[in-house]
Design an enzyme around this catalytic site. Sequence first.
Site, mmCIF file in Angstrom:
data_model
loop_
_atom_site.group_PDB
_atom_site.id
_atom_site.type_symbol
_atom_site.label_atom_id
_atom_site.label_comp_id
_atom_site.label_asym_id
_atom_site.label_seq_id
_atom_site.Cartn_x
_atom_site.Cartn_y
_atom_site.Cartn_z
ATOM 1 N N ASP A 151 -9.832 -2.126 -5.285
ATOM 2 C CA ASP A 151 -9.524 -1.079 -4.301
ATOM 3 C C ASP A 151 -10.788 -0.266 -4.070
ATOM 4 O O ASP A 151 -11.335 0.320 -4.997
ATOM 5 C CB ASP A 151 -8.389 -0.196 -4.861
ATOM 6 C CG ASP A 151 -8.045 0.944 -3.918
ATOM 7 O OD1 ASP A 151 -8.502 0.907 -2.762
ATOM 8 O OD2 ASP A 151 -7.327 1.860 -4.356
ATOM 9 N N ASP B 175 -9.383 -2.182 2.883
ATOM 10 C CA ASP B 175 -10.226 -1.789 1.749
ATOM 11 C C ASP B 175 -9.717 -2.252 0.391
ATOM 12 O O ASP B 175 -10.149 -1.756 -0.627
ATOM 13 C CB ASP B 175 -10.418 -0.262 1.751
ATOM 14 C CG ASP B 175 -9.111 0.474 1.515
ATOM 15 O OD1 ASP B 175 -8.056 -0.172 1.600
ATOM 16 O OD2 ASP B 175 -9.149 1.684 1.258
ATOM 17 N N GLU B 176 -8.750 -3.172 0.369
ATOM 18 C CA GLU B 176 -8.359 -3.677 -0.942
ATOM 19 C C GLU B 176 -7.872 -5.116 -0.860
ATOM 20 O O GLU B 176 -7.430 -5.575 0.191
ATOM 21 C CB GLU B 176 -7.297 -2.778 -1.599
ATOM 22 C CG GLU B 176 -6.009 -2.651 -0.820
ATOM 23 C CD GLU B 176 -5.017 -1.750 -1.541
ATOM 24 O OE1 GLU B 176 -5.380 -0.615 -1.865
ATOM 25 O OE2 GLU B 176 -3.881 -2.192 -1.792
#
Lengths: 417, 367
Positions: free
Chosen positions: A9, A105-106
């Site tokens: 993350d 974003d992860e």
Amino acid sequence: MNRVILLVDMNAFFISCETSRDQSLVGIPAAVAGDPGKRTGIILAANYEARARNLKTAMTVAQAIRLCPELRLVKPDHDFYKQKSKQLMQLLNEFSPIVEPNSIDEAWIDLSGCEKIYSTPVQAAELIMTDINKRLGIPCSIGISSNKFLAKMAAEMRKPQGITELWPEQIASLLWPLPVNNMYGIGSKTADKLTAIGIKTIGDLAAVKPKLLSDMFGRSGLQLYNHANGIDPETVTMPSENEVKSIGKSVTLAKDANSPDEVRTILIKLADEIARSARKHKKQGSVIRITIKYSDFSITTRQCKINPTASGNDIFQHAYQLMTCHWKTNSSVRLVGITLANFSEEIKNRQLTLFDFDKCQLHGMHSDKHKLIQTNSLHGADDRRRLEETIDAIKQKHGKSIITRGSLLENKECSKN
Amino acid sequence: MKIICSRERLMEAISIVQKAVATRSTLPVLDGILIEAGDGVKLTGYDLETGIECNIEADVPDAGSIVINARMFGDIIRKLPEDVVTIESADNFAVRIECGSAHFSIKGQSAEDYPKIPVVEDAEQLKMKQHLLKDMIRQTIFAVSTDESRPTLNGVFFSSTDKTVEMVSIDGFRLALRRNEFEEDLPKMSFIVPGKALAEVGRILVSTQDETIEIYPSRNHIMFNTGRVKLVARLIQGEYMNYRSILPQTAETTITISPAAMMAAVERASLVISSEDRRYPVRLTTDDDDILTVSASTEIGTLREEINVSSQGSKIDIDFNPRYFLDALKVIDEDEIAIVFNGNMGPCVLKPLDSDEFAYLVLPLRR
């Protein structure tokens, strides 16, 4: 074999991306905000220095500046974040072939069977974290467990730059004491419903009878119960292009419309977006479906079969025709949508159709009635296809709004000239 | 109602009318076959688009009518042990079917609920030999479009003027035209018959020399009547594409070829084109005046085959969808035909050497 799954993350992703290309943002409170100039925007991402001053995502810029007058604000650059995200996914792919992006974003990464390469999962996580830091200049947190849910929960526990293991035997001590609204998959509404019946912690949720949850939330209730008990059978799956079954877009109208003509330009826009997306996936669809939602919220959907296409013009024409046929007269409509489905691979060798040729020739309007269809009179679909490919390339290079149809221009300034 | 008839005749009639029985209708009675007994026995299937009536010879001790579920009726009659069948209905729509030592008792439905097939008022009629119409249907129906966005192309365009009858189908990629000259003058008429209904007409027709069929078109419906069988279909409304302007009158290249040899070569080429992956074309080239090369090259493999032809005009190198060529070649009965090409983006036409009895136009694949 025990599974080893990591969730990587990125911390404060947007502002971290900005910091990676602007060192002056290091160490001072900074945030990416919707429209910092107008002071009406909202905070999209705040760095940890700003968060220390109680800044939160979705706060208005005005509020944020009241809390932290020296806050540096940066305009969002979504193309840049997308590019960074792509680099991240590629980097993760170097560690394992099985990477599933969860958001920009992860991503989950499945390291099962990689024991020979990395002595421990923690060591692998350290390598990944250092690599991301070095190559992308962005901090991240990593959760490690034996399934996707627990990995996600673990990653949330230590931010920024934390590596956390959460194995099933640690659930009772690490997961169960957490309040139920901290659980991945539980939003504020679900949390409210749970607290209302006395379920405050994840441990409470794990102890409840599963039937109670499935009565309350249906199938997802059962999933909540399993997750609370650390059970998640979902595998890390790579997104595949072939998964695209249909591409649909819809718009809730600013003002109710009373006829298809009023939404004509909106339909053109939707059709173009769908077509572009289909071309990007190298697909052609052979079913066009329309959705009409009336102001009383009743919904009509209709579809028709067509020859495989990825052309905005084709999609618009068929959608418009369907709308015209099925729009209940004297009804106001609040939402319109178009879907392209039944995909097949794009055909490189394109079958010519009679409709490609000059229309007036087909309708015998030429003075020479029996004139042969000349090869150089090939209008329509073929030219349009080249045009659309060129527009795609221009948009790809210079951004989506650089080129558009004349009919979609809001102020037709060109006519004033 | 009570009827006594031949099992074989009955089975034949059921399989004819069953084609028009609705499969998923909101009106339950349409799942059935209507049996009407008076002078003879008439079976009817109707899905509100196409209706088929078939008469059979039978003893009718008791006139009357009943509707029986089509599938069950067909299954029962097919399995009956002997050749004489007795069907009898009682007041509560119970139906007894008896044959030899087998006694069925099933539930029927009231014939009063069965919708009436539209009556086609005896307008102008066209009479032709059944085998001729059967051939003309076979030779055009394959190019009917299934693209619902152009409804007029979902049928075969039928026109008669002076002494000529023409049937045309177009699916956008190809065109099939079949023309027949008659000795007598014909009424002037034109209409579009839905492909599905016309396919059923084709199945009903017999290939023997003498049987005739009468065709009655009205504004909205058309009736085909063979005497024993009547088929009524809703016509497709709208203006048909002006196909005459599509057919090229010039030729950049003309080759004379045996359709059988060409069909065999294209079929062999299709063997290296997998059925799921229709992207690959069959390529036609001429280098030499007297050789046509048929070739295909795919991930599976390649085929190259040379056919002796006689060729005039410029050399060709054109890609085609093999299926479109095969569909046309299959229905051509001639020993030799002309194939006219107009460059690698222009239409190609298969036609007879010295008549205008048919024309099959196929558009190439763009490279």
